[in-house]
Design an enzyme around this catalytic site. Structure first.
Site, PDB file in Angstrom:
ATOM      1  N   HIS A  24     -33.091  -2.201  92.544  1.00 15.35           N
ATOM      2  CA  HIS A  24     -33.055  -0.741  92.490  1.00 15.35           C
ATOM      3  C   HIS A  24     -31.810  -0.172  91.792  1.00 15.35           C
ATOM      4  O   HIS A  24     -31.034   0.604  92.339  1.00 15.35           O
ATOM      5  CB  HIS A  24     -33.362  -0.060  93.829  1.00 15.35           C
ATOM      6  CG  HIS A  24     -32.653  -0.571  95.054  1.00 15.35           C
ATOM      7  ND1 HIS A  24     -31.306  -0.667  95.160  1.00 15.35           N
ATOM      8  CD2 HIS A  24     -33.145  -0.978  96.245  1.00 15.35           C
ATOM      9  CE1 HIS A  24     -30.987  -1.106  96.357  1.00 15.35           C
ATOM     10  NE2 HIS A  24     -32.071  -1.316  97.029  1.00 15.35           N
ATOM     11  N   HIS A  78     -34.498  -6.036 109.397  1.00 15.30           N
ATOM     12  CA  HIS A  78     -34.433  -4.959 108.403  1.00 15.30           C
ATOM     13  C   HIS A  78     -35.766  -4.904 107.660  1.00 15.30           C
ATOM     14  O   HIS A  78     -36.290  -5.938 107.245  1.00 15.30           O
ATOM     15  CB  HIS A  78     -33.277  -5.282 107.448  1.00 15.30           C
ATOM     16  CG  HIS A  78     -33.087  -4.330 106.318  1.00 15.30           C
ATOM     17  ND1 HIS A  78     -33.470  -3.018 106.358  1.00 15.30           N
ATOM     18  CD2 HIS A  78     -32.510  -4.511 105.091  1.00 15.30           C
ATOM     19  CE1 HIS A  78     -33.163  -2.438 105.215  1.00 15.30           C
ATOM     20  NE2 HIS A  78     -32.583  -3.319 104.432  1.00 15.30           N
ATOM     21  N   ASP A  82     -37.496  -6.565 100.414  1.00 12.78           N
ATOM     22  CA  ASP A  82     -36.969  -7.876 100.017  1.00 12.78           C
ATOM     23  C   ASP A  82     -36.958  -8.826 101.219  1.00 12.78           C
ATOM     24  O   ASP A  82     -36.879 -10.040 101.059  1.00 12.78           O
ATOM     25  CB  ASP A  82     -35.575  -7.770  99.382  1.00 12.78           C
ATOM     26  CG  ASP A  82     -34.603  -6.894 100.135  1.00 12.78           C
ATOM     27  OD1 ASP A  82     -35.041  -5.979 100.852  1.00 12.78           O
ATOM     28  OD2 ASP A  82     -33.388  -7.123 100.011  1.00 12.78           O
ATOM     29  N   HIS A 145     -28.549  -1.589 106.036  1.00 11.69           N
ATOM     30  CA  HIS A 145     -28.453  -0.625 104.991  1.00 11.69           C
ATOM     31  C   HIS A 145     -29.517   0.458 105.083  1.00 11.69           C
ATOM     32  O   HIS A 145     -29.530   1.391 104.278  1.00 11.69           O
ATOM     33  CB  HIS A 145     -28.492  -1.435 103.669  1.00 11.69           C
ATOM     34  CG  HIS A 145     -29.196  -0.945 102.496  1.00 11.69           C
ATOM     35  ND1 HIS A 145     -30.284  -1.521 101.924  1.00 11.69           N
ATOM     36  CD2 HIS A 145     -28.912   0.142 101.739  1.00 11.69           C
ATOM     37  CE1 HIS A 145     -30.652  -0.864 100.861  1.00 11.69           C
ATOM     38  NE2 HIS A 145     -29.843   0.140 100.721  1.00 11.69           N
ATOM     39  N   TYR A 192     -21.539  -6.247  95.827  1.00 11.17           N
ATOM     40  CA  TYR A 192     -22.581  -5.913  96.809  1.00 11.17           C
ATOM     41  C   TYR A 192     -22.120  -4.754  97.694  1.00 11.17           C
ATOM     42  O   TYR A 192     -22.839  -3.784  97.911  1.00 11.17           O
ATOM     43  CB  TYR A 192     -22.871  -7.158  97.661  1.00 11.17           C
ATOM     44  CG  TYR A 192     -24.063  -7.005  98.549  1.00 11.17           C
ATOM     45  CD1 TYR A 192     -25.319  -7.434  98.134  1.00 11.17           C
ATOM     46  CD2 TYR A 192     -23.961  -6.412  99.799  1.00 11.17           C
ATOM     47  CE1 TYR A 192     -26.427  -7.284  98.945  1.00 11.17           C
ATOM     48  CE2 TYR A 192     -25.050  -6.255 100.618  1.00 11.17           C
ATOM     49  CZ  TYR A 192     -26.281  -6.695 100.185  1.00 11.17           C
ATOM     50  OH  TYR A 192     -27.375  -6.535 100.991  1.00 11.17           O
TER      51      TYR A 192
HETATM   52 FE1  FEO Z   1     -31.655  -6.706 101.387  1.00 16.41          FE
HETATM   53 FE2  FEO Z   1     -31.641  -3.385 102.339  1.00 16.41          FE
HETATM   54  O1  FEO Z   1     -32.399  -5.032 101.834  1.00 16.41           O
END
Ligand code: FEO
Length: 398
Positions: A24, A78, A82, A145, A192
């Site tokens: 993204h 999460h 991904d 995240h 990151y």
């Molecule tokens: Fe690795 Fe917020 O996904």
């Protein structure tokens, strides 16, 4: 890649994505991994899955250890795809007794996969799950995240399965931090943090405080991306402390885009001035540097100086894109200035100043605008601006 036993009866069963180049908007030029972990205990538990296109790798890895149908529990730390893209197929095959997730996780799973029939077991913060010889404490990590995010801590193993936290986008055959070059590992960890977590720094600070309060012992951090931390746990925790507190170093970054090299000539003169004050400086031309690499470099840099020519009464598109992206990440504790050449209207400097104000930068001065091509005197002005920036960096200290 082969399965890896990260602790006795705890396995990495994830997938290495050698080919992903964009996440993204983040340039993943060294690929990534989607880590998933399998604990063999009285209750066999899978933590997270992988991106949809790599589900075959995950299943192959699980099958080298056990028959997937023997998995009792699946934990979704999460919901971003991904880590859940292959969840529907895995659920079909495994038919787990329970699927553990946070309250927001359940909502997000329903909104992604529309499966009311899955055996959700919602766990609140500090809920403990007994697996047999081991247990799992769930730690709420909202917005790290996504709103649904949580960590899973296995106290008997001092193991923190940390979802996106402490991750790196880096595809490797190695699984541990001490098997790769440390400075390269940290460069991926910095990038990151800067591109994924910087925005949530206040929450990272709270999380680090909470981990201290809970007094939990950690000798391994297993993120869902990249290498597992076992020899450098303290280093990465300390680095997160610094990044989350917006700690900066005495450095300057001149970030620019240029139409016919006038703004580039000014950029070099500004950098000369900074250097003359003994401050380390880097030039990053947006034509050759991806915005996510610029953000990584900017993370601990005290002074950011932006240069753009004016195009159609606005910024050059790469500069507009960078500043819009940077603003969203909420960098703090920076000083800044702007410059640029123009032909007739010359709004670029003003627009860059507006972005810096919105990001709460300490703007050193109103900036330098040059019509068409800079003269030697213009360049001397740029050098002087660079020197003022260099002095400001030195005065502010670390
Ligand atoms: Fe690795 Fe917020 O996904």
């Amino acid at each position: 890649m082969k399965v890896c036993e990260i602790k006795k009866d705890i396995y990495w069963v994830g997938a290495v994505d050698w080919n992903v180049r964009d996440f993204h908007g983040y340039s993943t030029y060294r690929g990534s991994t989607y880590n998933a972990f399998l604990i063999i205990d009285d209750k066999i538990t899978l933590f997270d899955t992988v991106k949809k296109n790599l589900k075959g790798d995950l299943l192959h890895h699980i099958k080298t250890i056990i028959d997937p149908s023997k998995i009792d529990y699946i934990v979704v730390n999460h919901v971003e795809m991904d880590h859940t893209g292959s969840l529907p197929e895995v659920m079909e095959l495994v038919k787990p007794e329970k699927l553990f997730c946070s309250p927001m996780g359940k909502k997000a799973l329903l909104q992604h996969f529309h499966r009311e029939d899955w055996p959700y077991e919602v766990v609140g913060p500090d809920h403990t799950l007994n697996l047999g010889r081991r247990s799992v404490q769930f730690i709420e990590t909202r917005m790290l995240h996504w709103p649904d995010s949580m960590f899973s801590y296995v106290p008997e193993e001092k193991l923190l399965i940390s979802s996106d936290g402490f991750g790196q986008h880096w595809a490797t055959s190695e699984r541990f931090d001490d098997e790769v070059d440390f400075s390269e590992l940290m460069s991926h960890a910095v990038k990151y943090y800067a591109n994924i977590l910087l925005l949530f720094s206040p929450l990272v600070r709270k999380l680090l405080e909470r981990v201290k309060e809970l007094g939990i012992e950690i000798d391994m951090i297993a993120p869902d991306h990249g290498l597992i931390w076992r020899s450098h746990v303290k280093d990465i925790l300390n680095a997160y402390g610094d990044w989350a507190h917006h700690k900066t170093r005495k450095k300057a970054l001149v970030i620019y885009d240029t139409m016919w090299h006038s703004t580039e000539t000014m950029a070099k003169a500004v950098a000369d001035g900074v250097e003359q004050e003994g401050v380390s400086v880097k030039l990053m031309n947006l034509k050759f540097n991806h915005r996510s690499d610029v953000i990584a470099e900017a993370l601990d840099t005290k002074a950011l100086v932006f240069g753009s020519s004016t195009l159609n009464n606005g910024l050059l598109p790469r500069m507009a894109g960078l500043l819009s992206y940077m603003k969203g990440l909420k960098p703090r504790n920076k000083i800044g200035a702007a410059f640029g050449s123009y032909g007739w209207s010359g709004e670029a400097v003003k627009l860059m100043n507006v972005y810096m104000e919105e990001m709460k930068f300490d703007i050193i001065e109103s900036g330098i605008r040059v019509k068409y091509v800079p003269t030697h005197d213009h360049l001397k002005e740029c050098v002087e601006m660079g020197k003022r920036i260099g002095r400001a960096v030195n005065e502010l200290g670390d």
